[in-house]
Write a protein that holds these residues in place. Structure first.
Motif, PDB file in Angstrom:
ATOM      1  N   ASP A  99       9.478 -16.666 -13.923  1.00  0.00           N
ATOM      2  CA  ASP A  99       9.744 -17.719 -12.946  1.00  0.00           C
ATOM      3  C   ASP A  99       9.223 -17.236 -11.597  1.00  0.00           C
ATOM      4  O   ASP A  99       8.084 -16.823 -11.510  1.00  0.00           O
ATOM      5  CB  ASP A  99      11.235 -18.072 -12.889  1.00  0.00           C
ATOM      6  CG  ASP A  99      11.740 -18.563 -14.252  1.00  0.00           C
ATOM      7  OD1 ASP A  99      10.971 -19.279 -14.921  1.00  0.00           O
ATOM      8  OD2 ASP A  99      12.869 -18.217 -14.632  1.00  0.00           O
ATOM      9  N   LYS A 100      10.102 -17.193 -10.585  1.00  0.00           N
ATOM     10  CA  LYS A 100       9.618 -16.722  -9.282  1.00  0.00           C
ATOM     11  C   LYS A 100       9.838 -15.221  -9.114  1.00  0.00           C
ATOM     12  O   LYS A 100       9.508 -14.668  -8.071  1.00  0.00           O
ATOM     13  CB  LYS A 100      10.308 -17.500  -8.152  1.00  0.00           C
ATOM     14  CG  LYS A 100      11.805 -17.269  -8.060  1.00  0.00           C
ATOM     15  CD  LYS A 100      12.387 -17.958  -6.819  1.00  0.00           C
ATOM     16  CE  LYS A 100      13.874 -17.689  -6.708  1.00  0.00           C
ATOM     17  NZ  LYS A 100      14.448 -18.228  -5.472  1.00  0.00           N
ATOM     18  N   HIS A 101      10.413 -14.580 -10.115  1.00  0.00           N
ATOM     19  CA  HIS A 101      10.740 -13.159 -10.006  1.00  0.00           C
ATOM     20  C   HIS A 101       9.623 -12.284 -10.583  1.00  0.00           C
ATOM     21  O   HIS A 101       8.775 -12.763 -11.328  1.00  0.00           O
ATOM     22  CB  HIS A 101      12.061 -12.894 -10.719  1.00  0.00           C
ATOM     23  CG  HIS A 101      13.158 -13.843 -10.307  1.00  0.00           C
ATOM     24  ND1 HIS A 101      13.658 -13.869  -9.031  1.00  0.00           N
ATOM     25  CD2 HIS A 101      13.800 -14.820 -11.000  1.00  0.00           C
ATOM     26  CE1 HIS A 101      14.583 -14.817  -8.945  1.00  0.00           C
ATOM     27  NE2 HIS A 101      14.689 -15.419 -10.130  1.00  0.00           N
ATOM     28  N   LEU A 102       9.679 -10.991 -10.240  1.00  0.00           N
ATOM     29  CA  LEU A 102       8.640 -10.068 -10.700  1.00  0.00           C
ATOM     30  C   LEU A 102       9.300  -8.843 -11.321  1.00  0.00           C
ATOM     31  O   LEU A 102      10.361  -8.399 -10.870  1.00  0.00           O
ATOM     32  CB  LEU A 102       7.768  -9.597  -9.531  1.00  0.00           C
ATOM     33  CG  LEU A 102       6.880 -10.630  -8.826  1.00  0.00           C
ATOM     34  CD1 LEU A 102       7.640 -11.390  -7.766  1.00  0.00           C
ATOM     35  CD2 LEU A 102       5.690  -9.928  -8.189  1.00  0.00           C
ATOM     36  N   ARG A 103       8.661  -8.312 -12.354  1.00  0.00           N
ATOM     37  CA  ARG A 103       9.193  -7.127 -13.020  1.00  0.00           C
ATOM     38  C   ARG A 103       8.066  -6.130 -13.244  1.00  0.00           C
ATOM     39  O   ARG A 103       7.084  -6.448 -13.933  1.00  0.00           O
ATOM     40  CB  ARG A 103       9.817  -7.529 -14.360  1.00  0.00           C
ATOM     41  CG  ARG A 103      10.322  -6.365 -15.161  1.00  0.00           C
ATOM     42  CD  ARG A 103      11.262  -6.847 -16.244  1.00  0.00           C
ATOM     43  NE  ARG A 103      11.630  -5.733 -17.085  1.00  0.00           N
ATOM     44  CZ  ARG A 103      11.307  -5.637 -18.375  1.00  0.00           C
ATOM     45  NH1 ARG A 103      10.624  -6.599 -18.968  1.00  0.00           N
ATOM     46  NH2 ARG A 103      11.672  -4.584 -19.061  1.00  0.00           N
ATOM     47  N   VAL A 104       8.211  -4.944 -12.651  1.00  0.00           N
ATOM     48  CA  VAL A 104       7.192  -3.902 -12.768  1.00  0.00           C
ATOM     49  C   VAL A 104       7.559  -2.992 -13.930  1.00  0.00           C
ATOM     50  O   VAL A 104       8.657  -2.422 -13.957  1.00  0.00           O
ATOM     51  CB  VAL A 104       7.066  -3.093 -11.461  1.00  0.00           C
ATOM     52  CG1 VAL A 104       6.058  -1.972 -11.624  1.00  0.00           C
ATOM     53  CG2 VAL A 104       6.684  -4.005 -10.307  1.00  0.00           C
ATOM     54  N   THR A 105       6.652  -2.834 -14.883  1.00  0.00           N
ATOM     55  CA  THR A 105       6.945  -2.060 -16.088  1.00  0.00           C
ATOM     56  C   THR A 105       6.046  -0.838 -16.257  1.00  0.00           C
ATOM     57  O   THR A 105       6.361   0.040 -17.055  1.00  0.00           O
ATOM     58  CB  THR A 105       6.786  -2.941 -17.336  1.00  0.00           C
ATOM     59  OG1 THR A 105       5.471  -3.504 -17.324  1.00  0.00           O
ATOM     60  CG2 THR A 105       7.803  -4.069 -17.354  1.00  0.00           C
ATOM     61  N   GLY A 106       4.927  -0.786 -15.554  1.00  0.00           N
ATOM     62  CA  GLY A 106       4.007   0.334 -15.761  1.00  0.00           C
ATOM     63  C   GLY A 106       3.178   0.598 -14.516  1.00  0.00           C
ATOM     64  O   GLY A 106       3.247  -0.149 -13.532  1.00  0.00           O
ATOM     65  N   LEU A 107       2.428   1.698 -14.559  1.00  0.00           N
ATOM     66  CA  LEU A 107       1.604   2.054 -13.393  1.00  0.00           C
ATOM     67  C   LEU A 107       0.488   2.979 -13.818  1.00  0.00           C
ATOM     68  O   LEU A 107       0.493   3.506 -14.944  1.00  0.00           O
ATOM     69  CB  LEU A 107       2.461   2.724 -12.310  1.00  0.00           C
ATOM     70  CG  LEU A 107       2.792   4.212 -12.458  1.00  0.00           C
ATOM     71  CD1 LEU A 107       3.391   4.728 -11.170  1.00  0.00           C
ATOM     72  CD2 LEU A 107       3.741   4.481 -13.604  1.00  0.00           C
ATOM     73  N   THR A 108      -0.458   3.186 -12.918  1.00  0.00           N
ATOM     74  CA  THR A 108      -1.469   4.223 -13.133  1.00  0.00           C
ATOM     75  C   THR A 108      -1.267   5.331 -12.112  1.00  0.00           C
ATOM     76  O   THR A 108      -0.751   5.110 -11.022  1.00  0.00           O
ATOM     77  CB  THR A 108      -2.914   3.674 -13.003  1.00  0.00           C
ATOM     78  OG1 THR A 108      -3.095   3.140 -11.684  1.00  0.00           O
ATOM     79  CG2 THR A 108      -3.189   2.601 -14.038  1.00  0.00           C
ATOM     80  N   ARG A 109      -1.685   6.528 -12.517  1.00  0.00           N
ATOM     81  CA  ARG A 109      -1.649   7.712 -11.648  1.00  0.00           C
ATOM     82  C   ARG A 109      -3.044   7.918 -11.057  1.00  0.00           C
ATOM     83  O   ARG A 109      -4.005   7.330 -11.552  1.00  0.00           O
ATOM     84  CB  ARG A 109      -1.289   8.947 -12.484  1.00  0.00           C
ATOM     85  CG  ARG A 109       0.111   8.929 -13.088  1.00  0.00           C
ATOM     86  CD  ARG A 109       0.182  10.032 -14.160  1.00  0.00           C
ATOM     87  NE  ARG A 109       1.560  10.297 -14.588  1.00  0.00           N
ATOM     88  CZ  ARG A 109       2.225   9.570 -15.475  1.00  0.00           C
ATOM     89  NH1 ARG A 109       1.656   8.523 -16.050  1.00  0.00           N
ATOM     90  NH2 ARG A 109       3.466   9.893 -15.817  1.00  0.00           N
ATOM     91  N   PRO A 110      -3.169   8.771 -10.033  1.00  0.00           N
ATOM     92  CA  PRO A 110      -4.514   9.045  -9.509  1.00  0.00           C
ATOM     93  C   PRO A 110      -5.392   9.714 -10.557  1.00  0.00           C
ATOM     94  O   PRO A 110      -4.897  10.466 -11.403  1.00  0.00           O
ATOM     95  CB  PRO A 110      -4.257   9.987  -8.324  1.00  0.00           C
ATOM     96  CG  PRO A 110      -2.838  10.361  -8.360  1.00  0.00           C
ATOM     97  CD  PRO A 110      -2.110   9.465  -9.303  1.00  0.00           C
ATOM     98  N   GLY A 111      -6.692   9.417 -10.515  1.00  0.00           N
ATOM     99  CA  GLY A 111      -7.655  10.044 -11.417  1.00  0.00           C
ATOM    100  C   GLY A 111      -8.612  10.935 -10.640  1.00  0.00           C
ATOM    101  O   GLY A 111      -8.635  10.912  -9.407  1.00  0.00           O
ATOM    102  N   VAL A 112      -9.408  11.716 -11.367  1.00  0.00           N
ATOM    103  CA  VAL A 112     -10.300  12.685 -10.703  1.00  0.00           C
ATOM    104  C   VAL A 112     -11.367  11.991  -9.864  1.00  0.00           C
ATOM    105  O   VAL A 112     -11.915  12.594  -8.939  1.00  0.00           O
ATOM    106  CB  VAL A 112     -10.993  13.629 -11.720  1.00  0.00           C
ATOM    107  CG1 VAL A 112      -9.996  14.641 -12.261  1.00  0.00           C
ATOM    108  CG2 VAL A 112     -11.672  12.868 -12.834  1.00  0.00           C
ATOM    109  N   LEU A 113     -11.673  10.731 -10.156  1.00  0.00           N
ATOM    110  CA  LEU A 113     -12.714  10.036  -9.396  1.00  0.00           C
ATOM    111  C   LEU A 113     -12.183   9.337  -8.145  1.00  0.00           C
ATOM    112  O   LEU A 113     -12.958   8.855  -7.324  1.00  0.00           O
ATOM    113  CB  LEU A 113     -13.425   9.013 -10.299  1.00  0.00           C
ATOM    114  CG  LEU A 113     -14.203   9.608 -11.474  1.00  0.00           C
ATOM    115  CD1 LEU A 113     -14.809   8.513 -12.327  1.00  0.00           C
ATOM    116  CD2 LEU A 113     -15.297  10.551 -10.964  1.00  0.00           C
TER     117      LEU A 113
END
Ligand SMILES: [Zn+2]
Length: 151
Positions: free
Chosen positions: A47-61
């Protein structure tokens, strides 16, 4: 499941799963030479809500400096695309995070200019991890407001 709950000025709830916060927290710039880190966040609109479930980490590039992070590695976008396909388009790029070498961070003018020129025309979550506290923001497609932690 443990999660952090934030609320926007428009009464949207933003849920962030605990393991996402744990990863971001692990990149606090506690030592003098620690460089900024960053990545994107993945999640769902409900609906109007948001759910964060994952992410990325920094990479060598990625380009990482004491005071600066430029996302250059293709793995961020690749991860978002993989999540989108595997979830049958439920999970999308939902925001971005980076660290700052300050105790209680606020967005720099460079951060604000970057977000305004690059973020898409939909709601996105923004996190800056400081050495002690975090700054949480919501992009509504046009402007950025800080979010309030409610649980
Ligand atoms: Zn910044």
């Amino acid at each position: 499941m443990q999660q952090t709950v934030l609320r926007s000025s428009q009464d949207q709830l933003i849920l962030i799963e605990h393991q996402v916060i744990q990863v971001i927290d692990s990149f606090r710039q506690l030592k003098t030479l620690d460089k900024e880190a960053g990545g994107i966040m993945i999640g769902e609109y409900r609906d109007k809500h948001l759910r964060v479930t994952g992410l990325t980490r920094p990479g060598v590039l990625d380009h990482r400096y004491r005071n600066g992070f430029h996302r250059k590695s293709p793995h961020h976008q690749a991860y978002a695309t993989m999540c989108w396909i595997q979830s049958k388009s439920l999970q999308v790029w939902l925001g971005e995070w980076h660290s700052h070498p300050e105790d209680h961070p606020t967005p720099s003018s460079i951060d604000l200019d970057n977000w305004k020129s690059k973020l898409p025309n939909r709601h996105m979550i923004l996190i800056i991890q400081g050495r002690i506290s975090r700054w949480w923001g919501l992009w509504d497609g046009k402007s950025i407001t800080a979010l309030e932690v409610i649980g």
